[in-house]
Design a protein around this motif. Structure first.
Motif, PDB file in Angstrom:
ATOM      1  N   ARG A 117       0.852  -1.186   0.000  1.00 39.25           N
ATOM      2  CA  ARG A 117       0.000   0.000   0.000  1.00 39.25           C
ATOM      3  C   ARG A 117       0.882   1.226   0.000  1.00 39.25           C
ATOM      4  O   ARG A 117       1.815   1.343   0.778  1.00 39.25           O
ATOM      5  CB  ARG A 117      -0.884   0.012   1.249  1.00 39.25           C
ATOM      6  N   ARG A 118       0.565   2.136  -0.887  1.00 40.75           N
ATOM      7  CA  ARG A 118       1.362   3.350  -0.946  1.00 40.75           C
ATOM      8  C   ARG A 118       0.502   4.556  -0.599  1.00 40.75           C
ATOM      9  O   ARG A 118      -0.692   4.559  -0.849  1.00 40.75           O
ATOM     10  CB  ARG A 118       1.935   3.542  -2.349  1.00 40.75           C
ATOM     11  N   ASP A 119       1.124   5.585  -0.004  1.00 49.08           N
ATOM     12  CA  ASP A 119       0.377   6.816   0.256  1.00 49.08           C
ATOM     13  C   ASP A 119       0.392   7.681  -0.995  1.00 49.08           C
ATOM     14  O   ASP A 119       0.886   7.274  -2.043  1.00 49.08           O
ATOM     15  CB  ASP A 119       0.945   7.550   1.485  1.00 49.08           C
ATOM     16  N   GLU A 120      -0.152   8.908  -0.882  1.00 43.20           N
ATOM     17  CA  GLU A 120      -0.305   9.743  -2.082  1.00 43.20           C
ATOM     18  C   GLU A 120       1.029  10.067  -2.775  1.00 43.20           C
ATOM     19  O   GLU A 120       1.074  10.223  -3.977  1.00 43.20           O
ATOM     20  CB  GLU A 120      -1.041  11.041  -1.732  1.00 43.20           C
ATOM     21  N   GLU A 121       2.115  10.173  -1.997  1.00 41.55           N
ATOM     22  CA  GLU A 121       3.404  10.492  -2.635  1.00 41.55           C
ATOM     23  C   GLU A 121       4.089   9.255  -3.198  1.00 41.55           C
ATOM     24  O   GLU A 121       5.187   9.356  -3.761  1.00 41.55           O
ATOM     25  CB  GLU A 121       4.347  11.174  -1.638  1.00 41.55           C
ATOM     26  N   GLY A 122       3.471   8.102  -3.032  1.00 45.16           N
ATOM     27  CA  GLY A 122       4.061   6.885  -3.582  1.00 45.16           C
ATOM     28  C   GLY A 122       5.003   6.187  -2.630  1.00 45.16           C
ATOM     29  O   GLY A 122       5.652   5.216  -3.000  1.00 45.16           O
ATOM     30  N   ASN A 123       5.092   6.692  -1.396  1.00 43.86           N
ATOM     31  CA  ASN A 123       5.928   5.998  -0.419  1.00 43.86           C
ATOM     32  C   ASN A 123       5.191   4.777   0.122  1.00 43.86           C
ATOM     33  O   ASN A 123       3.967   4.786   0.238  1.00 43.86           O
ATOM     34  CB  ASN A 123       6.256   6.925   0.757  1.00 43.86           C
ATOM     35  N   VAL A 124       5.953   3.756   0.431  1.00 46.04           N
ATOM     36  CA  VAL A 124       5.331   2.529   0.929  1.00 46.04           C
ATOM     37  C   VAL A 124       4.751   2.780   2.307  1.00 46.04           C
ATOM     38  O   VAL A 124       5.440   3.226   3.222  1.00 46.04           O
ATOM     39  CB  VAL A 124       6.369   1.390   0.982  1.00 46.04           C
ATOM     40  N   GLU A 125       3.438   2.541   2.452  1.00 43.50           N
ATOM     41  CA  GLU A 125       2.772   2.776   3.717  1.00 43.50           C
ATOM     42  C   GLU A 125       2.772   1.493   4.552  1.00 43.50           C
ATOM     43  O   GLU A 125       3.057   1.505   5.729  1.00 43.50           O
ATOM     44  CB  GLU A 125       1.340   3.216   3.444  1.00 43.50           C
ATOM     45  N   SER A 126       2.427   0.413   3.901  1.00 45.25           N
ATOM     46  CA  SER A 126       2.414  -0.864   4.621  1.00 45.25           C
ATOM     47  C   SER A 126       2.535  -2.008   3.626  1.00 45.25           C
ATOM     48  O   SER A 126       2.195  -1.862   2.459  1.00 45.25           O
ATOM     49  CB  SER A 126       1.114  -1.017   5.413  1.00 45.25           C
ATOM     50  N   ILE A 127       3.057  -3.117   4.119  1.00 48.63           N
ATOM     51  CA  ILE A 127       3.166  -4.300   3.280  1.00 48.63           C
ATOM     52  C   ILE A 127       2.411  -5.427   3.967  1.00 48.63           C
ATOM     53  O   ILE A 127       2.636  -5.693   5.148  1.00 48.63           O
ATOM     54  CB  ILE A 127       4.648  -4.712   3.080  1.00 48.63           C
ATOM     55  N   THR A 128       1.461  -6.026   3.249  1.00 52.74           N
ATOM     56  CA  THR A 128       0.728  -7.145   3.817  1.00 52.74           C
ATOM     57  C   THR A 128       1.137  -8.401   3.077  1.00 52.74           C
ATOM     58  O   THR A 128       1.086  -8.438   1.858  1.00 52.74           O
ATOM     59  CB  THR A 128      -0.792  -6.939   3.646  1.00 52.74           C
ATOM     60  N   LYS A 129       1.524  -9.413   3.841  1.00 50.98           N
ATOM     61  CA  LYS A 129       1.859 -10.681   3.197  1.00 50.98           C
ATOM     62  C   LYS A 129       0.594 -11.505   3.076  1.00 50.98           C
ATOM     63  O   LYS A 129       0.128 -12.102   4.037  1.00 50.98           O
ATOM     64  CB  LYS A 129       2.903 -11.433   4.038  1.00 50.98           C
ATOM     65  N   ALA A 130      -0.011 -11.522   1.882  1.00 54.43           N
ATOM     66  CA  ALA A 130      -1.240 -12.285   1.698  1.00 54.43           C
ATOM     67  C   ALA A 130      -0.925 -13.769   1.595  1.00 54.43           C
ATOM     68  O   ALA A 130      -1.731 -14.609   1.983  1.00 54.43           O
ATOM     69  CB  ALA A 130      -1.968 -11.809   0.456  1.00 54.43           C
ATOM     70  N   LEU A 131       0.249 -14.088   1.050  1.00 54.69           N
ATOM     71  CA  LEU A 131       0.719 -15.473   1.040  1.00 54.69           C
ATOM     72  C   LEU A 131       2.119 -15.470   1.616  1.00 54.69           C
ATOM     73  O   LEU A 131       2.923 -14.594   1.299  1.00 54.69           O
ATOM     74  CB  LEU A 131       0.757 -16.038  -0.386  1.00 54.69           C
ATOM     75  N   ASP A 132       2.411 -16.451   2.444  1.00 50.47           N
ATOM     76  CA  ASP A 132       3.671 -16.422   3.163  1.00 50.47           C
ATOM     77  C   ASP A 132       4.304 -17.813   3.121  1.00 50.47           C
ATOM     78  O   ASP A 132       4.018 -18.663   3.953  1.00 50.47           O
ATOM     79  CB  ASP A 132       3.372 -15.986   4.607  1.00 50.47           C
ATOM     80  N   GLY A 133       5.112 -18.052   2.096  1.00 49.43           N
ATOM     81  CA  GLY A 133       5.838 -19.315   2.014  1.00 49.43           C
ATOM     82  C   GLY A 133       4.952 -20.539   1.847  1.00 49.43           C
ATOM     83  O   GLY A 133       5.067 -21.494   2.605  1.00 49.43           O
ATOM     84  N   VAL A 134       4.064 -20.499   0.856  1.00 49.51           N
ATOM     85  CA  VAL A 134       3.169 -21.629   0.644  1.00 49.51           C
ATOM     86  C   VAL A 134       3.820 -22.660  -0.270  1.00 49.51           C
ATOM     87  O   VAL A 134       4.196 -22.355  -1.394  1.00 49.51           O
ATOM     88  CB  VAL A 134       1.831 -21.152   0.021  1.00 49.51           C
ATOM     89  N   SER A 135       3.991 -23.872   0.237  1.00 50.93           N
ATOM     90  CA  SER A 135       4.503 -24.962  -0.592  1.00 50.93           C
ATOM     91  C   SER A 135       3.470 -26.074  -0.595  1.00 50.93           C
ATOM     92  O   SER A 135       3.047 -26.537   0.460  1.00 50.93           O
ATOM     93  CB  SER A 135       5.817 -25.506  -0.033  1.00 50.93           C
ATOM     94  N   MET A 136       3.067 -26.481  -1.772  1.00 49.07           N
ATOM     95  CA  MET A 136       2.084 -27.568  -1.826  1.00 49.07           C
ATOM     96  C   MET A 136       2.146 -28.239  -3.191  1.00 49.07           C
ATOM     97  O   MET A 136       2.775 -27.769  -4.121  1.00 49.07           O
ATOM     98  CB  MET A 136       0.680 -27.015  -1.588  1.00 49.07           C
ATOM     99  N   GLU A 137       1.443 -29.376  -3.250  1.00 49.02           N
ATOM    100  CA  GLU A 137       1.434 -30.136  -4.484  1.00 49.02           C
ATOM    101  C   GLU A 137       0.040 -30.717  -4.659  1.00 49.02           C
ATOM    102  O   GLU A 137      -0.518 -31.273  -3.715  1.00 49.02           O
ATOM    103  CB  GLU A 137       2.472 -31.252  -4.398  1.00 49.02           C
ATOM    104  N   ILE A 138      -0.517 -30.570  -5.854  1.00 49.70           N
ATOM    105  CA  ILE A 138      -1.832 -31.141  -6.117  1.00 49.70           C
ATOM    106  C   ILE A 138      -1.707 -32.120  -7.264  1.00 49.70           C
ATOM    107  O   ILE A 138      -1.227 -31.765  -8.352  1.00 49.70           O
ATOM    108  CB  ILE A 138      -2.858 -30.031  -6.403  1.00 49.70           C
ATOM    109  N   LYS A 139      -2.114 -33.369  -7.000  1.00 49.84           N
ATOM    110  CA  LYS A 139      -1.965 -34.429  -8.005  1.00 49.84           C
ATOM    111  C   LYS A 139      -3.048 -34.310  -9.065  1.00 49.84           C
ATOM    112  O   LYS A 139      -4.152 -33.849  -8.791  1.00 49.84           O
ATOM    113  CB  LYS A 139      -2.065 -35.799  -7.323  1.00 49.84           C
ATOM    114  N   LYS A 140      -2.742 -34.784 -10.268  1.00 49.80           N
ATOM    115  CA  LYS A 140      -3.740 -34.784 -11.341  1.00 49.80           C
ATOM    116  C   LYS A 140      -4.918 -35.673 -10.957  1.00 49.80           C
ATOM    117  O   LYS A 140      -4.734 -36.755 -10.428  1.00 49.80           O
ATOM    118  CB  LYS A 140      -3.122 -35.272 -12.645  1.00 49.80           C
TER     119      LYS A 140
END
Lengths: 265, 282, 289
Positions: C15-38
């Motif tokens: 998220r950036r404020d009006e001047e384009g500086n980083v306001e906050s960073i949200t990790k929506a995914l955090d190191g997801v490792s998985m496997e889905i078989k056919k």
């Protein structure tokens, strides 16, 4: 009620008109509109009205359903009539205080009313008998020469068809938002024009937000289905002219001929 | 003090191709302070019915009496009725429009010609009751989470201090915890404000846990009306109209069929637990 | 080759404020490792904001990972030239049925995907018919989507994806806006497609009843995978699930409560039939009827 607005909505039925090529219907509507402005006398209007009645009959769309579409534009119609009726100069036939109706005004008001009514009925008939997708395909095909001039024909056509698809959804949404704000004591019926305009804010803001949200969702769904503009696309229902379309072209030509001849009576 | 619905009928777009009778001969009495679950699948007429209770939709036949007065009388004040019977629509967060949470909640009371102080007090009180913390009161409603937005929207109706609160599917789209939280809050509002609450839902499990009376709608008619235990004892008929009793009701009935003599009127996990333990412990 | 494979997938919303500086960073995914078989039917559970939708959008390459990689049938989603192959391989169905139907006639909407892929006209008609039959909506092919129920609209949306002949369908809370009948309709359709057409299904939901037939359940919280296993393994852990704002089916909860009160019941009972049998056994053994 807001849901009664039927203008621009497809009416499914199985008729010759529904099966016609959309390019024919688009051109036909355009020809009809132009011919309305070629008409010079009552005979011409009569012929144009009869022709439209015949086409409506052939379309199997109920007449009452088409007329309902006029409700939305009745104000525009009244305005035009009054404008012509009271503001045309010429031989007076009726005078009272500052109101003055002239013979020319009467004629002009009448012809404008007829013209507009026929024009709206005619063009709404096209949208009643043509699915938005056909309509856009037709437009895209008719306007394709413009592509050479870098006009984004496909994109414009796609835009139109999406707009038509979302009209009923957004109307329903408006109805729902209005009711919800009424449930919070909002009043849309009383007060002067400014108060009423202000009362629209609680409707318009949620409506816009919803429209933007839907637009975002739809764009994502289209991308997920591999939409990437007009290039490389095939058509499920490609446009082909048939025998009936030739018949329609001939009918159209005859109609124009009759209208032009009627100018001489 | 009650709502009386007498022989109510409603037909959509009469005289057109889309004509549809949404309500058929509905007669009900809703007493003060009741907590009612209104159940039925989409198109059963439940949403149409609740819009009659605050006069947003006018019946094509029959009457509605609010505290003894006929709301279809020419001189009846419908605007006032709408403040007495608060209606929270489905996905109410889609009607938020103001720049701050507080302002949005004030919209309702402001329409009631109250003093500014009273407007503030009511809005603040409503926000507290739905559990919105103070630091969010001046935030934009559009920055809140889905669950918070919904609470703010409910507060917007609550701030009008209605005598009857109707909620159309207040848990739609929420996660399990969110569903429980909202329902707990509604139950709390019912207890603390001593108001009538009508909960429209299609989750039997939710309804059975909270309400004292269930009205089941099907094809525009009220087909069952009574205490949850009584209504869910018709679980086989309910299935016939595309609804179902809570899973535990099926479980105790199935146990009985297998020859284990449990009481079969359980509608919640706790009741079913007690019924099974009573047999097991002998 | 697995259908979907991710390693250390991380996605940050900045998220950036009006001047384009980083306001906050949200990790929506955090190191997801998985496997889905056919061919598997996999369900992803998680509360609102747990990251499950963000994960779904990565599979369709609508979002690209900030860190880590995701492979769809061996294709790295970061390879731009494979974008359309990836989207054709892993189709996606969204939550709101109204906002994903493009056309005003059912069959035209189902044809939209194949049109975009440049499939010849005759083949489009064949695919449209097959997919509409597969979801049981063939009789409605000339209807307007606006006149359909929510469940029917979602089935049309599923047919629209099937017409692109994907190997995998990702459904992002397809039942959240439907009533119980609509939910059943959609889930039944998806299960049929999985068993008959062998399509890999990734179902994102927060209705517990919908996942009890899955081959595998993944629970997400705070952008991470916190539980993984068969439905029985997952639903055996009632308290843990509740701590992630999730729930268990009512019958599972009843069995769990009875077990806590001392009845010798197995963990992770998923259906009324299992429950009756298990309770019956206890009562028979005890001889106390």
């Amino acid at each position: 009620m807001i849901r009664d607005i039927t203008i621009g909505q497809y009416y499914p039925a199985d008729s010759v008109l529904h099966r016609l090529d959309p390019r024919v219907k688009l051109t036909g509507t355009l020809v009809y509109i132009v011919s309305l402005f070629l008409v010079k006398n009552l005979w011409g209007y009569l012929i144009a009205a009869l022709a439209l009645a015949a086409v409506i009959r052939a379309s199997k769309v109920p007449f009452g359903y088409i007329v309902k579409g006029l409700k939305a534009v009745v104000i525009l119609l009244l305005f035009t009539v009054c404008f012509n009726l009271f503001l045309t100069s010429g031989t007076p036939v009726f005078e009272w205080k500052f109101i003055r109706i002239t013979k020319e005004g009467l004629y002009l008001a009448f012809s404008m009313a007829v013209r507009l009514t026929l024009l709206i009925l005619g063009s709404s008939l096209m949208t009643f008998t043509t699915t938005p997708n056909e309509l856009t395909d037709g437009m895209e095909s008719l306007l394709s020469p413009l592509k050479k001039l870098h006009v984004p024909v496909h994109e414009v056509a796609m835009m139109m068809s999406i707009a038509l698809r979302f009209i009923p959804i957004l109307l329903e949404e408006t109805d729902k938002i209005m009711k919800a704000q009424q449930a919070r004591g909002a009043d849309f019926e009383s007060g002067g024009i400014i108060k009423r305009a202000k009362a629209m804010i609680p409707i318009l803001i949620p409506l816009f937000i919803s429209a933007f949200r839907r637009a975002g969702d739809l764009a994502m769904a289209m991308e997920a289905r591999c939409y990437r503009g007009g290039a490389g696309r095939t058509k499920m229902k490609p446009l082909h002219y048939h025998g009936r379309d030739a018949g329609a072209w001939i009918t159209m030509a005859m109609f124009v001929a009759v209208i032009v001849v009627s100018r001489r009576f | 003090m009650s709502i009386i619905i007498d022989q109510l009928n409603y037909t959509y777009s009469p005289g057109t191709a889309y004509e549809k009778q949404a309500l058929k001969d509905i007669s009900l009495v809703i007493e003060d302070g009741e907590f009612i679950g209104l159940i039925g699948h989409t198109g059963s007429g439940k949403s149409t019915l609740i819009q009659h209770l605050n006069g947003l939709v006018k019946a094509t036949g029959g009457s509605v009496y609010y505290n003894g007065a006929d709301i279809y009388d020419a001189d009846y004040n419908l605007k006032e009725l709408r403040t007495k019977v608060g209606l929270v629509f489905q996905y109410p967060e889609h009607q938020l429009f103001e720049t701050t949470v507080l302002k949005d909640v004030q919209f309702g009371p402001k329409n009631l010609s109250l003093t500014p102080l009273e407007v503030d007090l009511r809005a603040y009180g409503a926000l507290k009751q739905v559990g919105i913390p103070d630091d969010l009161i001046d935030a934009s409603p559009f920055e809140l989470s889905g669950g918070q937005k919904r609470r703010v929207a409910i507060a917007g109706v609550l701030a009008m201090e209605p005598e009857v609160l109707i909620l159309d599917e207040p848990t739609a789209g929420l996660d399990p915890k969110g569903r429980d939280e909202i329902l707990d809050q509604i139950a709390k509002i019912h207890d603390e404000r001593h108001i009538t609450v009508i909960l429209v839902s299609h989750s039997m499990e939710d309804v059975a846990k909270y309400v004292g009376r269930i009205i089941v709608m099907d094809h525009g008619r009220a087909v069952f009306d009574g205490a949850p235990k009584k209504v869910f004892s018709h679980y086989k008929e309910l299935e016939g109209i595309g609804l179902a009793a809570p899973q535990v009701t099926y479980a105790v009935n199935a146990l009985r069929e297998r020859g284990i003599l449990v009481k079969t009127d359980a509608t919640t996990v706790q009741e079913a637990k007690a019924a099974v333990l009573a047999v097991w412990k002998g | 080759m697995p259908m979907i494979q991710s390693s250390d997938l991380t996605f940050e919303y900045i998220r950036r404020d009006e001047e384009g500086n980083v306001e906050s960073i949200t990790k929506a995914l955090d190191g997801v490792s998985m496997e889905i078989k056919k061919g598997d039917f996999v369900a992803i559970l998680g509360h609102n904001g747990s990251g499950k939708s963000t994960l779904a959008k990565h599979i369709n390459a609508i979002l690209l990972p900030t860190e880590g990689t995701l492979y769809v049938d061996g294709m790295d989603t970061k390879e731009e030239e494979r974008l359309w192959d990836i989207r054709q391989t892993a189709g996606m169905v969204f939550q709101n049925p109204d906002n994903q139907i493009i056309a005003t006639v059912v069959e035209e909407d189902v044809g939209f995907g194949p049109e975009n892929l440049g499939v010849p006209t005759k083949e489009i008609w064949k695919r449209v018919e097959e997919s509409l039959r597969a979801v049981g909506m063939y009789e409605y092919r000339t209807h307007s989507p606006n006149k359909l129920s929510g469940g029917q609209k979602q089935r049309v949306a599923i047919a629209g994806i099937m017409a692109m002949k994907p190997q995998c369908i990702v459904l992002d809370e397809p039942t959240a806006m439907l009533d119980p009948n609509g939910r059943k309709e959609v889930i039944r359709t998806v299960r049929e497609l999985n068993s008959r057409e062998k399509v890999t299904v990734l179902l994102i939901t927060h209705y517990m009843e919908e996942v009890i037939h899955a081959d595998k359940v993944i629970v997400m919280d705070d952008g991470k995978i916190v539980m993984q296993g068969t439905p029985r393994e997952i639903f055996s852990q009632v308290e843990k699930l509740k701590s992630f704002r999730m729930d268990v089916p009512q019958i599972t909860e009843l069995a769990y409560e009875l077990k806590k009160a001392g009845m010798p019941l197995p963990d992770g009972i998923l259906s009324v039939e299992e429950f009756v049998e298990a309770v019956g056994r206890c009562c028979d053994v005890g001889g106390r009827r």
